[in-house]
Design a protein around this motif. Structure first.
Motif, mmCIF file in Angstrom:
data_model
loop_
_atom_site.group_PDB
_atom_site.id
_atom_site.type_symbol
_atom_site.label_atom_id
_atom_site.label_comp_id
_atom_site.label_asym_id
_atom_site.label_seq_id
_atom_site.Cartn_x
_atom_site.Cartn_y
_atom_site.Cartn_z
ATOM 1 N N LEU A 45 12.820 31.562 16.799
ATOM 2 C CA LEU A 45 12.111 30.314 17.092
ATOM 3 C C LEU A 45 10.708 30.314 16.498
ATOM 4 C CD1 LEU A 45 13.168 29.683 20.811
ATOM 5 C CD2 LEU A 45 13.906 28.422 18.791
ATOM 6 N N VAL A 46 10.014 31.441 16.566
ATOM 7 C CA VAL A 46 8.644 31.503 16.044
ATOM 8 C C VAL A 46 8.642 31.370 14.525
ATOM 9 C CG1 VAL A 46 6.641 32.994 15.767
ATOM 10 C CG2 VAL A 46 7.738 32.806 17.991
ATOM 11 N N LEU A 47 9.544 32.071 13.840
ATOM 12 C CA LEU A 47 9.612 31.950 12.382
ATOM 13 C C LEU A 47 9.946 30.525 11.963
ATOM 14 C CD1 LEU A 47 11.435 35.257 11.372
ATOM 15 C CD2 LEU A 47 9.005 34.719 11.180
ATOM 16 N N PHE A 48 10.891 29.898 12.653
ATOM 17 C CA PHE A 48 11.236 28.511 12.336
ATOM 18 C C PHE A 48 10.051 27.584 12.571
ATOM 19 C CE2 PHE A 48 12.899 24.357 13.725
ATOM 20 C CZ PHE A 48 13.586 23.987 12.577
ATOM 21 N N SER A 49 9.272 27.841 13.622
ATOM 22 C CA SER A 49 8.118 26.981 13.917
ATOM 23 C C SER A 49 7.014 27.128 12.884
ATOM 24 C CB SER A 49 7.567 27.321 15.309
ATOM 25 O OG SER A 49 7.067 28.649 15.349
ATOM 26 N N THR A 50 6.901 28.282 12.231
ATOM 27 C CA THR A 50 5.878 28.432 11.187
ATOM 28 C C THR A 50 6.236 27.657 9.933
ATOM 29 O OG1 THR A 50 6.973 30.458 10.412
ATOM 30 C CG2 THR A 50 5.205 30.695 12.031
ATOM 31 N N ALA A 51 7.525 27.403 9.712
ATOM 32 C CA ALA A 51 7.939 26.643 8.533
ATOM 33 C C ALA A 51 8.052 25.153 8.819
ATOM 34 C CB ALA A 51 9.272 27.189 8.013
ATOM 35 N N LEU A 52 8.649 24.807 9.946
ATOM 36 C CA LEU A 52 8.846 23.406 10.333
ATOM 37 C C LEU A 52 8.301 23.229 11.745
ATOM 38 C CD1 LEU A 52 12.510 23.073 9.014
ATOM 39 C CD2 LEU A 52 10.452 22.206 7.893
ATOM 40 N N THR A 53 6.988 23.039 11.830
ATOM 41 C CA THR A 53 6.303 23.077 13.128
ATOM 42 C C THR A 53 6.784 21.991 14.062
ATOM 43 O OG1 THR A 53 4.363 23.970 11.996
ATOM 44 C CG2 THR A 53 4.046 23.094 14.234
ATOM 45 N N HIS A 54 6.877 20.773 13.580
ATOM 46 C CA HIS A 54 7.225 19.665 14.460
ATOM 47 C C HIS A 54 8.705 19.663 14.833
ATOM 48 C CE1 HIS A 54 3.477 18.366 12.404
ATOM 49 N NE2 HIS A 54 3.203 17.843 13.581
ATOM 50 N N GLY B 225 27.714 29.401 20.047
ATOM 51 C CA GLY B 225 26.768 28.341 19.707
ATOM 52 C C GLY B 225 25.376 28.859 19.449
ATOM 53 N N ARG B 226 24.939 29.848 20.251
ATOM 54 C CA ARG B 226 23.604 30.399 20.052
ATOM 55 C C ARG B 226 23.501 31.171 18.735
ATOM 56 N NH1 ARG B 226 20.265 28.059 21.971
ATOM 57 N NH2 ARG B 226 20.429 28.497 24.193
ATOM 58 N N PHE B 227 24.554 31.905 18.380
ATOM 59 C CA PHE B 227 24.546 32.622 17.100
ATOM 60 C C PHE B 227 24.497 31.637 15.936
ATOM 61 C CE2 PHE B 227 26.533 34.635 13.442
ATOM 62 C CZ PHE B 227 25.901 35.871 13.401
ATOM 63 N N LEU B 228 25.264 30.567 16.028
ATOM 64 C CA LEU B 228 25.247 29.554 14.970
ATOM 65 C C LEU B 228 23.888 28.883 14.880
ATOM 66 C CD1 LEU B 228 26.800 27.926 12.843
ATOM 67 C CD2 LEU B 228 27.528 26.378 14.674
ATOM 68 N N GLU B 229 23.283 28.575 16.031
ATOM 69 C CA GLU B 229 21.962 27.947 16.017
ATOM 70 C C GLU B 229 20.914 28.880 15.415
ATOM 71 O OE1 GLU B 229 18.650 26.055 19.107
ATOM 72 O OE2 GLU B 229 20.413 27.136 19.857
ATOM 73 N N ASN B 230 20.929 30.150 15.792
ATOM 74 C CA ASN B 230 19.986 31.097 15.211
ATOM 75 C C ASN B 230 20.177 31.228 13.702
ATOM 76 O OD1 ASN B 230 18.871 31.597 17.713
ATOM 77 N ND2 ASN B 230 19.993 33.492 18.052
ATOM 78 N N PHE B 231 21.435 31.221 13.275
ATOM 79 C CA PHE B 231 21.714 31.314 11.841
ATOM 80 C C PHE B 231 21.149 30.108 11.094
ATOM 81 C CE2 PHE B 231 24.529 30.249 8.260
ATOM 82 C CZ PHE B 231 24.363 31.395 7.485
ATOM 83 N N VAL B 232 21.327 28.907 11.654
ATOM 84 C CA VAL B 232 20.802 27.699 10.998
ATOM 85 C C VAL B 232 19.276 27.719 10.972
ATOM 86 C CG1 VAL B 232 20.640 25.187 11.185
ATOM 87 C CG2 VAL B 232 22.831 26.332 11.572
ATOM 88 N N LEU B 233 18.641 28.095 12.073
ATOM 89 C CA LEU B 233 17.184 28.102 12.131
ATOM 90 C C LEU B 233 16.573 29.114 11.168
ATOM 91 C CD1 LEU B 233 16.529 27.778 15.984
ATOM 92 C CD2 LEU B 233 16.504 25.985 14.253
ATOM 93 N N ILE B 234 17.148 30.314 11.126
ATOM 94 C CA ILE B 234 16.586 31.334 10.249
ATOM 95 C C ILE B 234 16.861 31.010 8.780
ATOM 96 C CG2 ILE B 234 18.548 32.917 10.138
ATOM 97 C CD1 ILE B 234 14.869 33.847 10.670
ATOM 98 N N THR B 235 17.966 30.298 8.500
ATOM 99 C CA THR B 235 18.242 29.869 7.130
ATOM 100 C C THR B 235 17.256 28.799 6.695
ATOM 101 O OG1 THR B 235 20.597 30.362 7.431
ATOM 102 C CG2 THR B 235 20.001 28.950 5.586
ATOM 103 N N LEU B 236 16.957 27.840 7.573
ATOM 104 C CA LEU B 236 15.955 26.820 7.250
ATOM 105 C C LEU B 236 14.582 27.450 7.041
ATOM 106 C CD1 LEU B 236 17.012 23.980 9.732
ATOM 107 C CD2 LEU B 236 17.310 24.022 7.250
ATOM 108 N N TRP B 237 14.254 28.455 7.846
ATOM 109 C CA TRP B 237 12.985 29.157 7.622
ATOM 110 C C TRP B 237 12.955 29.824 6.252
ATOM 111 C CZ3 TRP B 237 12.755 34.492 6.857
ATOM 112 C CH2 TRP B 237 11.470 35.007 6.690
ATOM 113 N N TYR B 238 14.078 30.382 5.846
ATOM 114 C CA TYR B 238 14.130 31.079 4.548
ATOM 115 C C TYR B 238 13.843 30.124 3.395
ATOM 116 C CZ TYR B 238 16.075 33.646 0.598
ATOM 117 O OH TYR B 238 16.239 34.251 -0.613
ATOM 118 N N PHE B 239 14.317 28.881 3.487
ATOM 119 C CA PHE B 239 14.125 27.936 2.392
ATOM 120 C C PHE B 239 12.792 27.198 2.479
ATOM 121 C CE2 PHE B 239 18.813 28.285 2.337
ATOM 122 C CZ PHE B 239 18.990 28.570 0.994
ATOM 123 N N PHE B 240 12.201 27.085 3.662
ATOM 124 C CA PHE B 240 10.957 26.322 3.814
ATOM 125 C C PHE B 240 9.779 27.209 4.235
ATOM 126 C CE2 PHE B 240 14.361 23.244 4.473
ATOM 127 C CZ PHE B 240 13.953 22.196 3.666
#
Length: 479
Positions: free
Chosen positions: A258-267, A355-370
Motif C-alpha cells: 500500500l505504501v509503495l502504491f501510494s508513492t506512485a499514485l497518491t490519490h 482476492g488479496r493476492f490478486l489485489e497486491n499483485f495489481v497494486l505492486i505492478t502499477l507501482w512498478y510502471f508509475f
C-alpha cells in the motif's frame, strides 16, 4: 511476544493443571486450590500501549521542531483515536459508569486507563489467597486428549483476572488495527517521501509492527476459543510460532504494498483504501438484511436499540479495519448474541486470500510502471518478486497452521489437503474412504483408545451440519 500469548492461552480459566481430581460418570471435578498464573498478557498489552503512546509523543515533538505540520497532525490523530476508544472499551466492559470510582474515571480521562487496570490485575494476583472459597461458578469443558468431561470450579480471584484478560484482549485488537496499523503506514510513507530515517520514527515503526502482529495473534486465539468454547483448548509453542510468522509476513507485505502504491499514485490509494473499508464494513450488514434477521439481544442490557446499533457499527468498523490489512479469522453474524458465526467456511478463507493476492499483485505492478525517480537505484523487479513471495509464504504458514498446528484440527470436516484436491479426485476418493485408514492430518490428534461417546462426537458427520457450512462448525456444548 510468543511467550506472552502462550501465557494468555494457558492462564485461561479453562486450562488448569496440577490439580487432584475424582471421576464420576466420566466427569472430572477439579477442586483443589492452586496458584494463579500471573497476568502477563495484561502487562504486555499495557507496555505496548504506553511504549507506542510515549514514542508517538516524542516523534510529534521532533515534527514540531522541523515544522512538519502534516506528519505531526496525522501522528497525533492515530495516537489519540485508538487511545480514546480503548478507554471507552475498558469502561464499558468493567461497567464503571454505574459505580462510584472517580479516581479510575479521572485516569481514563488522562488516557491512563490501561495502566490503572493493569495495576488492579496485579493487586488481585498478589493478594489472591490460597484458601479462598472453593468456587463462585462452574465451567464444564471437554478434554479431547483424555476423552473426558471436566468440571472446573472457578474462584473469585480467578474470575476477576479472567475478566481483566478478556478486556485487554479487546484493547490489544483495537490498538493494533485502529492505531498501530495506520501509524505504521503513515511513518513508512513519510520515510520514503522525506528520503531519510529518524531514530524516533524507526522506534515507533518497530513498536507498531510488534503491536499489529500481537493483535492479529490475539484475533486468531480468540477465534479458536469462541468457536470451541465447550472444549478445553491448549495451543503448543509451534502453533504460536507458526501464527507469528504467518501474521508478520501478511501484515508487512500488505503495508509495504500500500505504501509503495501510494508513492506512485497518491490519490488513487485513497480510493483503494475506501473501497476495501466500505466493502468489509457493509458485508455483515448486507448478509444481515438478506437473512431478514433481528438485532442481536444481549449485547448490553442497558442499551436502547439505537445504542445497540451504535455498538454494532463500532464492532463492524473494527472488523473492517482488520480485514483491510489481514484476515480477521472470524465471520460476523449481527443477529447472533455472540456476534460471531461459528460455522466458518474454507470457501470464504480461500476467496479472501485469493482476492488479496490478486489485489497486491495489481497494486505492486502499477507501482512498478508509475514509480518515481526515487527508486532508480532500487531493483524494482526484485522488490516486486520479494513482496509476492512474502505474501505467498504468509499463505503457506497459514495453511501449515490449519493442517498441522491447529489444536482442534481433528474436528475439521475437511482438512487443507482435502480442500486442495480437485473435485474429481475428491469424488473418486469418497468411494474408497470407507476402506482406507484416516488421513495423516486427523490421525495425528485422535487417540487410539477413545470412549465411544467421544468418538461419536469427533465424527465429522456428527460434529458439523450436513450442509457443509465450513471446517469450524458449531459443536454442541455438553454443559
Amino acid at each position: 511476544m510468543c511467550e506472552v500469548a502462550m501465557e494468555e492461552q494457558g492462564s485461561e480459566i479453562t486450562d488448569i493443571e496440577r490439580c487432584s481430581s475424582r471421576e464420576e460418570n466420566r466427569v472430572i471435578v477439579e477442586t483443589d486450590p492452586r496458584r494463579l498464573n500471573p497476568p502477563l498478557s495484561v502487562v504486555w498489552t499495557t507496555m505496548l500501549y504506553c511504549a507506542e503512546f510515549i514514542t508517538a509523543c516524542i516523534l510529534c515533538k521532533s515534527y514540531h521542531k522541523s515544522n512538519d505540520v502534516i506528519w505531526m497532525s496525522f501522528t497525533i490523530v492515530f495516537m489519540l483515536v485508538p487511545a480514546v476508544l480503548i478507554q471507552l472499551t475498558l469502561t464499558f466492559i468493567h461497567r464503571d459508569l454505574g459505580r462510584d470510582r472517580p479516581l479510575v474515571l479521572f485516569l481514563h480521562l488522562l488516557q491512563l486507563g490501561p495502566v490503572i487496570r493493569c495495576f488492579e490485575a496485579l493487586v488481585v494476583y498478589f493478594k489472591a489467597d490460597q484458601n479462598e472459597e472453593p468456587y463462585v461458578t462452574l465451567s464444564r469443558k471437554t478434554n479431547l486428549e483424555k476423552g473426558q468431561e471436566i468440571e472446573l470450579e472457578i474462584g473469585q480471584a480467578e474470575r476477576t483476572l479472567a475478566t481483566h484478560r478478556n478486556a485487554f484482549k479487546r484493547t490489544a485488537v483495537i490498538q493494533a488495527f485502529l492505531g498501530s496499523t495506520p501509524q505504521l503506514t503513515l511513518q513508512l510513507y513519510a520515510t520514503i517521501q522525506e528520503k531519510y530515517m529518524l531514530s524516533d520514527r524507526l522506534a515507533l515503526m518497530i513498536i507498531t509492527l510488534i503491536s499489529i502482529t500481537y493483535g492479529a495473534l490475539v484475533c486468531s486465539v480468540l477465534t479458536i476459543q469462541i468457536t470451541y468454547d465447550s472444549i478445553k483448548v491448549r495451543l503448543r509453542s509451534t502453533a504460536y510460532l507458526c501464527m507469528v510468522v504467518w501474521r508478520a509476513l501478511e501484515i508487512t507485505t500488505r503495508v509495504t504494498t500500500l505504501v509503495l502504491f501510494s508513492t506512485a499514485l497518491t490519490h488513487w490509494v485513497i480510493l483503494v483504501g475506501a473501497l476495501n473499508l466500505l466493502f468489509f464494513f457493509f458485508l455483515p450488514w448486507v448478509e444481515f438484511w438478506a437473512r431478514k434477521g433481528s438485532l442481536a439481544e444481549g449485547v448490553e442490557n442497558n442499551l436502547s436499540k439505537l445504542g445497540t446499533v451504535v455498538v454494532l457499527c463500532m464492532f463492524t468498523l473494527l472488523y473492517a479495519c482488520i480485514n483491510v490489512f489481514c484476515w480477521s479469522a472470524v465471520e460476523l453474524d449481527l443477529a447472533d448474541q455472540e456476534l460471531i458465526n461459528r460455522k466458518q467456511s474454507w470457501r470464504r478463507l480461500a476467496l479472501y486470500y485469493s482476492g488479496r493476492f490478486l489485489e497486491n499483485f495489481v497494486l505492486i505492478t502499477l507501482w512498478y510502471f508509475f514509480k518515481s525517480d526515487f527508486y532508480e537505484y532500487v531493483c524494482a523487479p526484485l522488490m516486486v518478486v520479494q513482496l509476492l513471495i512474502g505474501y505467498s509464504l504468509a499463505v503457506l504458514f497459514m495453511l501449515l497452521f490449519y493442517q498441522f498446528c491447529h489444536p482442534c484440527r481433528s474436528l475439521f470436516k475437511f482438512n487443507v489437503h482435502d480442500c486442495l484436491h480437485c473435485v474429481c479426485c475428491r469424488r473418486r476418493a469418497a468411494s474408497r474412504r470407507g476402506s482406507m485408514p484416516p488421513s495423516y492430518s486427523t490421525a495425528a490428534t485422535m487417540l487410539k483408545e477413545e470412549p465411544p461417546e467421544l468418538l461419536e462426537l469427533m465424527d465429522p458427520q456428527n460434529c458439523f451440519p450436513p450442509d457443509g457450512a465450513g471446517p469450524l462448525g458449531e459443536r454442541e456444548s455438553l454443559a
